[in-house]
Design an enzyme around this catalytic site. Structure first.
Site, PDB file in Angstrom:
ATOM      1  N   SER A 110       0.796  -1.231   0.000  1.00  0.00           N
ATOM      2  CA  SER A 110       0.000   0.000   0.000  1.00  0.00           C
ATOM      3  C   SER A 110       0.826   1.278   0.000  1.00  0.00           C
ATOM      4  O   SER A 110       0.285   2.368  -0.009  1.00  0.00           O
ATOM      5  CB  SER A 110      -0.974  -0.004   1.172  1.00  0.00           C
ATOM      6  OG  SER A 110      -0.268   0.200   2.366  1.00  0.00           O
ATOM      7  N   LYS A 147      -5.892   3.325   9.307  1.00  0.00           N
ATOM      8  CA  LYS A 147      -5.003   4.272   8.629  1.00  0.00           C
ATOM      9  C   LYS A 147      -5.535   5.695   8.743  1.00  0.00           C
ATOM     10  O   LYS A 147      -4.780   6.637   8.990  1.00  0.00           O
ATOM     11  CB  LYS A 147      -4.874   3.885   7.160  1.00  0.00           C
ATOM     12  CG  LYS A 147      -3.991   2.671   6.957  1.00  0.00           C
ATOM     13  CD  LYS A 147      -3.949   2.272   5.501  1.00  0.00           C
ATOM     14  CE  LYS A 147      -2.937   1.140   5.309  1.00  0.00           C
ATOM     15  NZ  LYS A 147      -2.967   0.627   3.935  1.00  0.00           N
TER      16      LYS A 147
END
Ligand code: ADP
Length: 678
Positions: free
Chosen positions: A560, A603
């Site tokens: 990611s 996140k």
């Protein structure tokens, strides 16, 4: 006249008959003498045959052989067989005899020992009260029949042992376990979903979704009226209230609470116990906890089930499976106890930091409830509503004596703790209260202490975390990525420098293979777009490029960070800085597409903790955001991106000609456009 063959046969038969007589006590030895003296071979054969215990047809067969040689031959072979059979018989008899002898000897010795002990009785009588004591205890303990039988048997063994014998102490410990375990003792429980809801709300701020899931679970439990379907598994980073939720459930159900930390258990015997043959062996952790809590129906928290190890000493997961399986835990066998213990009334709850490492068969039996981290607002609510009152009471302080200013709490959240949950927060508050308590006792401090932000350094030392933007101004070659970890989410900055060289690409910072690959993919993407980005066609030939992910001691991996690396690379090469308040997450393809990622909520919370204002998120993650929208701080500006160009457009603090022209490329209908979420 006797032929040579007949002579030889006679000798053989006589020899065989000799062995036969030796083996067979029923034939008197004198017979042998009379046989040796017979001259007529026919008569000899008949006489010998008459001594053997043969079946009629065998005898008939001998009589039928008319020539002497033939008759002797038949006789010889019959003798041979008989001798062999008798030899085997004798051997067997010998064995049986020996065994009988041994049993007799043992019996005799035991009797002798008993006699000696009786003789010594006067001196040894000191252990008699102990035996009586045990007898009394066993009677008082109201043990189930099979346990009582076992206890009586062990007591009997103990009584026959000198009290100093090592084994006697092993038996004593064992008896203590049998007597003290709550075989049948249970607390009175209730299952009232309204009560569960009330107590969960009483003990916890927020957690709406978690509470809702727990209520659903209990509703089903109340309807079906039986436990032992699926088992609750609370999953989330440390300090988000997993243990505390389990405690509340215990309180609401009127059950006692106990927990076992499974972290690092690699040995099956730690769960299931060691056999009694080992010196110092004990029951496993499950039975130990039941013993400690003193009832057979507690709420039993199996903590950190994802940290269960597995190596050559057996598989702890399979032991746990037996603990949790309603079919099997009625007769849970602990190696030490030897008698099955009924765990079917225990209410098990498990916790884990992440779901993946939990062994599959265990996962199948669990109902997973996710508890990801808290936002600042939620933390503030927890601290003022729960942690401070709780800690005040623990420290013997009254609400009127201490007050925390909101600024101080905010600073605690932002600059002194850096976590998904509130565990350190609780610790810091305790530290402050300890210092205030000392002051009150020592100096007779003022009636009320107000803790302000400016006082924190005095109580806790300098702030530990730098809140707000990691960088004071926009930086070239520096982009903020977002990572998901077991501790919640975190920000990870990525640095790129470009220096004169020959086209080498260096990647550092303990990156895993996947992350290295995405660094290379990012590099290839930038090279392929060189023209659009305003770079020379073969720019890379004249440069060495170094991609670094600081905090190098921590291994990192995952795809990611792809778009973050590409953004940092572009910025380093074009010398256009990246906006300091932007963070991003997304996998990149060689053609610049942005692919979706996992752990979105963690996140986003991490970004918010770090003071980031804008987060770039793959467009395909929109559906995830719809689910968690309410739990995300509302001031976070979330922008969905579909292509690397979208990323660069938002993140770079300057324009790139090639990118600008991209605007002309037509997007499909409205909802395919990058979306400003907030
Ligand atoms: P975990 O088991 O998830 O590591 P704990 O249950 O030990 O976390 O929680 C740490 C502390 O934080 C406990 O004192 C708990 O009461 C408190 N806490 C966590 N979440 C909440 C909440 N939502 N409301 C009130 N207190 C909370």
């Amino acid at each position: 006249e006797i032929s040579v063959e007949a002579e030889a046969l006679i000798r053989t038969v006589i020899k065989q008959f000799e062995s036969y007589v030796k083996l067979n006590r029923r034939i008197p030895p004198e017979t042998l003498m009379s046989i040796i003296n017979i001259d007529n071979p026919g008569r000899l054969a008949d006489l010998v045959a008459s001594y053997l215990s043969l079946k009629a047809d065998e005898k008939q067969m001998i009589l039928e052989s008319l020539t002497v040689e033939k008759r002797l031959k038949r006789l010889s072979s019959i003798l041979d067989k008989e001798i062999e059979v008798m030899q085997v018989e004798k051997k067997l008899q010998g064995k049986v005899h020996k065994q009988i002898e041994k049993v007799q000897k043992e019996y005799y010795l035991k009797e002798k020992l008993r006699a000696i002990q009786e003789e010594l009785g006067e001196e040894e009588s000191s252990d008699q009260p102990e035996l009586k004591e045990y007898k009394k205890k066993i009677a008082a303990a109201k043990l189930p029949p099979e346990v009582k039988t076992k206890a009586d048997k062990e007591l009997e063994r103990l009584s026959q042992m000198p009290s100093m014998a090592a084994e006697a102490s092993v038996i004593r410990t064992y008896l203590d376990w049998l007597i003290e375990l709550p075989w049948k003792k249970k607390s009175k429980t209730k299952l009232d979903i309204a009560e569960v809801e009330k107590i969960l709300n009483e003990d916890h701020y927020g957690l709406a979704k978690v509470k809702e899931r727990i209520m659903e679970y209990f509703a089903v439990l109340q309807l079906t009226g039986k436990m032992g379907g699926t088992i609750l598994c609370l999953v989330g980073p440390p300090g988000v209230g997993k243990t505390s939720v389990a405690r509340s459930i215990a309180r609401a159900m009127g059950r006692k609470f106990t927990r076992v930390a499974l972290g690092g258990i690699r040995d099956e015997a730690e769960i299931r116990g060691h056999r009694r043959t080992y010196v110092g062996s004990l029951p496993g952790r499950v039975i130990q906890s039941i013993h400690k809590v003193g009832v057979a129906n507690p709420v039993f928290l199996l903590d950190e089930i994802d940290k269960l190890g597995n190596d050559f000493r057996g598989d702890p997961a399979s032991a746990l499976l037996e603990v949790l399986d309603p079919e099997m835990n009625k007769e849970y066998s602990d190696h030490y106890l030897e008698i099955p213990f009924d765990l079917s009334d225990v209410f098990f709850i498990t916790t884990a930091n992440t779901r993946d490492p939990i062994p599959r068969p265990l996962q199948d039996r669990m109902e997973v409830i996710d508890m990801s981290g808290y936002t600042e607002e939620e933390k503030l609510g927890i601290v003022t509503g729960f942690l401070i009152p709780k800690e005040l009471e623990k420290h013997g302080l009254k609400t009127e004596q201490v007050e925390f200013a909101e600024g101080a709490l905010m600073s605690l959240i932002r600059e002194y703790t850096h976590e998904a949950g509130v565990r350190n927060m609780e610790r810091e508050i305790a530290t402050i209260l300890r210092k205030i308590a000392t002051k009150i006792v020592k100096e007779k401090a003022p009636a009320k202490t107000v803790v302000k932000k400016s006082d924190l350094t005095e109580y806790l030392g300098a702030p530990r975390y730098h809140y707000g933007l990691a960088e004071e101004k926009d930086q070239v070659g520096y982009a903020m990525g977002l990572a998901w970890t077991e501790m919640g989410g975190d920000t990870i900055p990525i640095e790129v420098t470009v220096m004169p060289g020959r086209g080498n690409l260096t990647i550092t910072g303990q990156l895993g293979e996947v992350m290295q690959e995405s660094a290379k993919a990012a590099m290839s993407y930038v090279r392929s777009r060189a023209q659009d980005l305003g770079l020379e066609d073969n720019f890379y030939r004249h440069f060495d490029i170094h991609i670094h992910v600081p905090e190098g001691a921590v291994p990192k991996d995952g795809p990611s960070a792809g778009i973050t690396m590409a953004a940092a690379l572009t910025s380093a090469l074009t010398k256009i800085p990246i906006k300091k308040e932007v963070a991003m997450t997304g996998e990149i393809t060689l053609r610049g597409k942005v692919l979706p990622i996992g752990g979105l909520k963690e996140k986003l919370l991490a970004a918010s903790r770090a003071g980031i204002k804008t987060v770039l998120v793959p467009k395909e993650n929109k559906k995830d955001l719809d689910e968690i929208k309410k739990e995300i701080p509302s001031d976070l500006n979330i922008i969905f991106v579909k292509e690397m160009d979208d990323v660069l457009k938002v993140a770079l603090a300057g324009e790139i000609k090639g990118i600008k022209e991209m605007k002309d490329i037509k997007y499909l209908p409205d909802d395919e456009q990058p979306i400003m979420y907030a």
